[in-house]
Scaffold this motif. Structure first.
Motif, PDB file in Angstrom:
ATOM      1  N   VAL A 172      30.326  25.785   6.765  1.00  0.00           N
ATOM      2  CA  VAL A 172      30.313  26.517   8.016  1.00  0.00           C
ATOM      3  C   VAL A 172      28.871  26.547   8.514  1.00  0.00           C
ATOM      4  CG1 VAL A 172      29.905  28.809   6.985  1.00  0.00           C
ATOM      5  CG2 VAL A 172      31.100  28.630   9.182  1.00  0.00           C
ATOM      6  N   TYR A 173      28.696  26.570   9.817  1.00  0.00           N
ATOM      7  CA  TYR A 173      27.345  26.707  10.348  1.00  0.00           C
ATOM      8  C   TYR A 173      26.788  28.088   9.963  1.00  0.00           C
ATOM      9  CZ  TYR A 173      28.107  22.554  13.247  1.00  0.00           C
ATOM     10  OH  TYR A 173      28.348  21.281  13.680  1.00  0.00           O
ATOM     11  N   ARG A 174      25.474  28.192   9.940  1.00  0.00           N
ATOM     12  CA  ARG A 174      24.827  29.439   9.544  1.00  0.00           C
ATOM     13  C   ARG A 174      25.322  30.630  10.374  1.00  0.00           C
ATOM     14  NH1 ARG A 174      20.860  30.826   6.388  1.00  0.00           N
ATOM     15  NH2 ARG A 174      20.439  28.643   5.889  1.00  0.00           N
ATOM     16  N   GLU A 175      25.663  30.376  11.636  1.00  0.00           N
ATOM     17  CA  GLU A 175      26.143  31.450  12.495  1.00  0.00           C
ATOM     18  C   GLU A 175      27.452  32.055  11.994  1.00  0.00           C
ATOM     19  OE1 GLU A 175      23.317  28.963  14.741  1.00  0.00           O
ATOM     20  OE2 GLU A 175      25.014  28.544  13.436  1.00  0.00           O
ATOM     21  N   GLY A 176      28.188  31.314  11.181  1.00  0.00           N
ATOM     22  CA  GLY A 176      29.417  31.835  10.596  1.00  0.00           C
ATOM     23  C   GLY A 176      29.226  32.323   9.169  1.00  0.00           C
ATOM     24  N   ASN A 177      27.982  32.319   8.733  1.00  0.00           N
ATOM     25  CA  ASN A 177      27.654  32.707   7.349  1.00  0.00           C
ATOM     26  C   ASN A 177      26.608  33.825   7.340  1.00  0.00           C
ATOM     27  OD1 ASN A 177      28.289  32.065   4.580  1.00  0.00           O
ATOM     28  ND2 ASN A 177      26.251  31.154   4.356  1.00  0.00           N
ATOM     29  N   ARG A 178      26.608  34.626   8.404  1.00  0.00           N
ATOM     30  CA  ARG A 178      25.526  35.599   8.594  1.00  0.00           C
ATOM     31  C   ARG A 178      25.490  36.683   7.521  1.00  0.00           C
ATOM     32  NH1 ARG A 178      25.926  38.485  13.766  1.00  0.00           N
ATOM     33  NH2 ARG A 178      28.170  38.362  13.394  1.00  0.00           N
ATOM     34  N   ALA A 179      26.647  37.127   7.053  1.00  0.00           N
ATOM     35  CA  ALA A 179      26.663  38.193   6.047  1.00  0.00           C
ATOM     36  C   ALA A 179      26.041  37.712   4.737  1.00  0.00           C
ATOM     37  CB  ALA A 179      28.089  38.678   5.817  1.00  0.00           C
ATOM     38  N   ALA A 180      26.420  36.513   4.307  1.00  0.00           N
ATOM     39  CA  ALA A 180      25.843  35.963   3.079  1.00  0.00           C
ATOM     40  C   ALA A 180      24.349  35.727   3.243  1.00  0.00           C
ATOM     41  CB  ALA A 180      26.548  34.663   2.701  1.00  0.00           C
ATOM     42  N   ASP A 181      23.958  35.253   4.408  1.00  0.00           N
ATOM     43  CA  ASP A 181      22.534  35.026   4.683  1.00  0.00           C
ATOM     44  C   ASP A 181      21.760  36.340   4.593  1.00  0.00           C
ATOM     45  OD1 ASP A 181      20.223  33.382   5.898  1.00  0.00           O
ATOM     46  OD2 ASP A 181      20.427  35.011   7.320  1.00  0.00           O
ATOM     47  N   LYS A 182      22.337  37.415   5.109  1.00  0.00           N
ATOM     48  CA  LYS A 182      21.663  38.714   5.061  1.00  0.00           C
ATOM     49  C   LYS A 182      21.507  39.194   3.625  1.00  0.00           C
ATOM     50  CE  LYS A 182      19.755  42.041   7.378  1.00  0.00           C
ATOM     51  NZ  LYS A 182      18.570  41.790   8.223  1.00  0.00           N
ATOM     52  N   PHE A 183      22.536  38.989   2.821  1.00  0.00           N
ATOM     53  CA  PHE A 183      22.432  39.363   1.414  1.00  0.00           C
ATOM     54  C   PHE A 183      21.346  38.543   0.713  1.00  0.00           C
ATOM     55  CE2 PHE A 183      26.705  41.399   1.631  1.00  0.00           C
ATOM     56  CZ  PHE A 183      26.386  42.577   0.970  1.00  0.00           C
ATOM     57  N   ALA A 184      21.264  37.256   1.029  1.00  0.00           N
ATOM     58  CA  ALA A 184      20.229  36.409   0.435  1.00  0.00           C
ATOM     59  C   ALA A 184      18.837  36.903   0.822  1.00  0.00           C
ATOM     60  CB  ALA A 184      20.420  34.960   0.864  1.00  0.00           C
ATOM     61  N   GLN A 185      18.673  37.340   2.068  1.00  0.00           N
ATOM     62  CA  GLN A 185      17.384  37.884   2.503  1.00  0.00           C
ATOM     63  C   GLN A 185      17.079  39.197   1.775  1.00  0.00           C
ATOM     64  OE1 GLN A 185      15.322  36.085   4.342  1.00  0.00           O
ATOM     65  NE2 GLN A 185      16.944  34.542   4.424  1.00  0.00           N
ATOM     66  N   LEU A 186      18.106  40.011   1.549  1.00  0.00           N
ATOM     67  CA  LEU A 186      17.917  41.248   0.794  1.00  0.00           C
ATOM     68  C   LEU A 186      17.481  40.957  -0.636  1.00  0.00           C
ATOM     69  CD1 LEU A 186      20.985  43.430   1.926  1.00  0.00           C
ATOM     70  CD2 LEU A 186      18.580  43.774   2.511  1.00  0.00           C
ATOM     71  N   GLY A 187      17.894  39.814  -1.140  1.00  0.00           N
ATOM     72  CA  GLY A 187      17.534  39.444  -2.506  1.00  0.00           C
ATOM     73  C   GLY A 187      16.036  39.378  -2.733  1.00  0.00           C
ATOM     74  N   HIS A 188      15.289  39.015  -1.697  1.00  0.00           N
ATOM     75  CA  HIS A 188      13.825  38.940  -1.825  1.00  0.00           C
ATOM     76  C   HIS A 188      13.224  40.316  -2.091  1.00  0.00           C
ATOM     77  CE1 HIS A 188      13.238  34.746  -0.772  1.00  0.00           C
ATOM     78  NE2 HIS A 188      14.052  34.881   0.265  1.00  0.00           N
ATOM     79  N   GLN A 189      13.947  41.365  -1.738  1.00  0.00           N
ATOM     80  CA  GLN A 189      13.425  42.728  -1.875  1.00  0.00           C
ATOM     81  C   GLN A 189      13.828  43.391  -3.189  1.00  0.00           C
ATOM     82  OE1 GLN A 189      14.834  44.895   1.582  1.00  0.00           O
ATOM     83  NE2 GLN A 189      14.521  43.130   2.922  1.00  0.00           N
ATOM     84  N   GLN A 190      14.620  42.696  -4.003  1.00  0.00           N
ATOM     85  CA  GLN A 190      15.168  43.308  -5.206  1.00  0.00           C
ATOM     86  C   GLN A 190      14.332  42.987  -6.446  1.00  0.00           C
ATOM     87  OE1 GLN A 190      17.677  45.346  -4.431  1.00  0.00           O
ATOM     88  NE2 GLN A 190      17.525  44.486  -2.367  1.00  0.00           N
ATOM     89  N   ASP A 191      14.065  44.032  -7.236  1.00  0.00           N
ATOM     90  CA  ASP A 191      13.406  43.826  -8.526  1.00  0.00           C
ATOM     91  C   ASP A 191      14.422  43.450  -9.591  1.00  0.00           C
ATOM     92  OD1 ASP A 191      10.872  44.492  -7.508  1.00  0.00           O
ATOM     93  OD2 ASP A 191      11.281  46.632  -7.771  1.00  0.00           O
ATOM     94  N   GLU A 192      15.651  43.880  -9.386  1.00  0.00           N
ATOM     95  CA  GLU A 192      16.739  43.568 -10.300  1.00  0.00           C
ATOM     96  C   GLU A 192      17.964  43.157  -9.485  1.00  0.00           C
ATOM     97  OE1 GLU A 192      17.459  47.013 -12.638  1.00  0.00           O
ATOM     98  OE2 GLU A 192      15.585  46.832 -13.796  1.00  0.00           O
ATOM     99  N   PRO A 193      18.883  42.405 -10.094  1.00  0.00           N
ATOM    100  CA  PRO A 193      20.110  42.021  -9.378  1.00  0.00           C
ATOM    101  C   PRO A 193      20.854  43.247  -8.872  1.00  0.00           C
ATOM    102  CG  PRO A 193      19.894  40.774 -11.413  1.00  0.00           C
ATOM    103  CD  PRO A 193      18.831  41.823 -11.453  1.00  0.00           C
ATOM    104  N   ARG A 194      21.382  43.164  -7.637  1.00  0.00           N
ATOM    105  CA  ARG A 194      22.120  44.268  -7.042  1.00  0.00           C
ATOM    106  C   ARG A 194      23.538  43.842  -6.703  1.00  0.00           C
ATOM    107  NH1 ARG A 194      19.762  48.369  -4.139  1.00  0.00           N
ATOM    108  NH2 ARG A 194      21.927  49.036  -3.905  1.00  0.00           N
ATOM    109  N   ILE A 195      24.471  44.759  -6.907  1.00  0.00           N
ATOM    110  CA  ILE A 195      25.869  44.521  -6.569  1.00  0.00           C
ATOM    111  C   ILE A 195      26.364  45.707  -5.746  1.00  0.00           C
ATOM    112  CG2 ILE A 195      28.209  44.145  -7.434  1.00  0.00           C
ATOM    113  CD1 ILE A 195      26.956  43.153 -10.054  1.00  0.00           C
ATOM    114  N   TRP A 196      27.067  45.421  -4.660  1.00  0.00           N
ATOM    115  CA  TRP A 196      27.695  46.456  -3.836  1.00  0.00           C
ATOM    116  C   TRP A 196      29.210  46.241  -3.884  1.00  0.00           C
ATOM    117  CZ3 TRP A 196      23.264  43.918  -2.741  1.00  0.00           C
ATOM    118  CH2 TRP A 196      22.131  44.685  -2.387  1.00  0.00           C
ATOM    119  N   ARG A 197      29.947  47.307  -4.120  1.00  0.00           N
ATOM    120  CA  ARG A 197      31.408  47.203  -4.173  1.00  0.00           C
ATOM    121  C   ARG A 197      32.041  48.082  -3.093  1.00  0.00           C
ATOM    122  NH1 ARG A 197      33.020  44.628  -8.872  1.00  0.00           N
ATOM    123  NH2 ARG A 197      31.424  44.496 -10.508  1.00  0.00           N
TER     124      ARG A 197
END
Length: 208
Positions: free
Chosen positions: A159-184
């Motif tokens: 899918v083009y990035r425009e259809g993958n925005r949620a995953a992209d946002k999570f990947a960007q949040l990953g740069h801010q994490q000291d440890e792996p994060r999971i949201w349920r």
């Protein structure tokens, strides 16, 4: 999009100048914008969107992904910093981690979707494994290939990035994490608006 069962898509520029016709041919077409939406999986299926991010010269990489059901309800999201890695390694690591969460939660009918076409093609066409020169990428792809047969049904698509925005946002949040994060069940505030827009079928225009 390829299905797996226990395996594996002018605007003419007006000109009144006297420039050569060959120049006009090269300039005569402008690529049309593409409307992109996130699509819900079928009833009884879950959908994993994954993405990886690598920060230029620093090489610091992170991964992220989101899993939703056929109602577009948020089931799980993850974000993680993975140290130094290129974008290819980040992408396959994100897919691998997402599939591990799929297995842990017992989801067996799964749609995998990402915006890295080269990675999607490798997973869809196992013969392309021979073209992978990086040992670390080979390791991740082999692990991915070992997980997919454990699912009852699996499809994978680009899918083009425009259809993958949620995953992209999570990947960007990953740069801010000291440890792996999971949201349920409830996404972080940074992702909430995108999840709602995807559920509503918002069209995002891709400018090529």
């Amino acid at each position: 999009m390829l299905a797996f069962t226990n395996l594996w898509r002018c605007q003419i520029l007006a000109s009144t100048t006297t420039k050569p016709s060959s120049f006009l041919v090269l300039r005569s077409y402008r690529k049309e914008p593409i409307p992109v939406t996130w699509e819900k999986p079928r009833v009884g299926w879950t959908k994993l969107n994954f993405d990886g991010s690598s920060k230029g010269k620093s090489g610091k990489a992170s991964i992220g992904g989101v899993i939703r059901n056929h109602k577009a309800e948020f089931l799980l999201g993850f974000a993680e910093s993975i140290g130094e890695a290129n974008s290819t390694i980040a992408e396959v690591t994100a897919l691998r981690r997402g599939l591990e969460f799929v297995l842990e939660n017992g989801w067996s009918h799964v749609w995998l979707e990402g915006d890295a076409k080269a990675i999607v093609d490798v997973i869809k066409k196992r013969k392309q494994m021979k073209k992978i020169k990086c040992e670390e990428v080979q390791k991740h792809v082999s692990h991915i290939n070992s997980i997919i047969p454990k699912l009852n049904d699996c499809i994978v698509s680009h899918v083009y990035r425009e259809g993958n925005r949620a995953a992209d946002k999570f990947a960007q949040l990953g740069h801010q994490q000291d440890e792996p994060r999971i949201w349920r069940y409830v996404p972080p505030n940074e992702v909430m608006p995108i999840v709602h827009e995807d559920a509503e079928g918002k069209i995002v225009i891709r400018r090529r």
